[in-house]
Motif scaffolding. Sequence first.
Motif, PDB file in Angstrom:
ATOM      1  N   LEU A 249       0.831  -1.209   0.000  1.00 46.23           N
ATOM      2  CA  LEU A 249       0.000   0.000   0.000  1.00 46.23           C
ATOM      3  C   LEU A 249       0.865   1.259   0.000  1.00 46.23           C
ATOM      4  O   LEU A 249       0.566   2.235  -0.694  1.00 46.23           O
ATOM      5  N   LYS A 250       1.959   1.227   0.765  1.00 51.04           N
ATOM      6  CA  LYS A 250       2.873   2.365   0.816  1.00 51.04           C
ATOM      7  C   LYS A 250       3.491   2.626  -0.552  1.00 51.04           C
ATOM      8  O   LYS A 250       3.544   3.763  -1.013  1.00 51.04           O
ATOM      9  N   LYS A 251       3.941   1.574  -1.223  1.00 53.05           N
ATOM     10  CA  LYS A 251       4.555   1.726  -2.543  1.00 53.05           C
ATOM     11  C   LYS A 251       3.555   2.268  -3.565  1.00 53.05           C
ATOM     12  O   LYS A 251       3.892   3.131  -4.368  1.00 53.05           O
ATOM     13  N   ILE A 252       2.340   1.794  -3.512  1.00 51.59           N
ATOM     14  CA  ILE A 252       1.303   2.290  -4.428  1.00 51.59           C
ATOM     15  C   ILE A 252       1.036   3.758  -4.146  1.00 51.59           C
ATOM     16  O   ILE A 252       0.925   4.574  -5.071  1.00 51.59           O
ATOM     17  N   GLY A 253       0.948   4.123  -2.881  1.00 50.92           N
ATOM     18  CA  GLY A 253       0.747   5.528  -2.514  1.00 50.92           C
ATOM     19  C   GLY A 253       1.869   6.414  -3.014  1.00 50.92           C
ATOM     20  O   GLY A 253       1.633   7.515  -3.523  1.00 50.92           O
ATOM     21  N   GLU A 254       3.118   5.951  -2.893  1.00 56.16           N
ATOM     22  CA  GLU A 254       4.269   6.723  -3.371  1.00 56.16           C
ATOM     23  C   GLU A 254       4.222   6.896  -4.886  1.00 56.16           C
ATOM     24  O   GLU A 254       4.525   7.964  -5.416  1.00 56.16           O
TER      25      GLU A 254
END
Length: 92
Positions: free
Chosen positions: A14-19
Amino acid sequence: MMNELQILLNDEQLKKIGEQVAASLDIKEIIELISSGERYMNKKQTCKYLKVSNNTLDSWILCGLPQILINNSVRYDRFAIDRWMNQLEKTS
């Protein structure tokens, strides 16, 4: 009737997608700035164009980033900045 698909992601995913989404929004703003035809930018626009902070831009100015000074008003030429960056790339 539409079928529903659920995808379960862990926190890191989720963090990578947000970035990636945030990065694509920044790119969209830069593309809009370039396509707007604005060649001469103020400091805030230049920071956004280069994707750097105000402090980083100040540091780059001390390293020779080109500026245009007109009656105490500073502008930055997008083309001159690109040439300056390309020169740095060639010497690295």
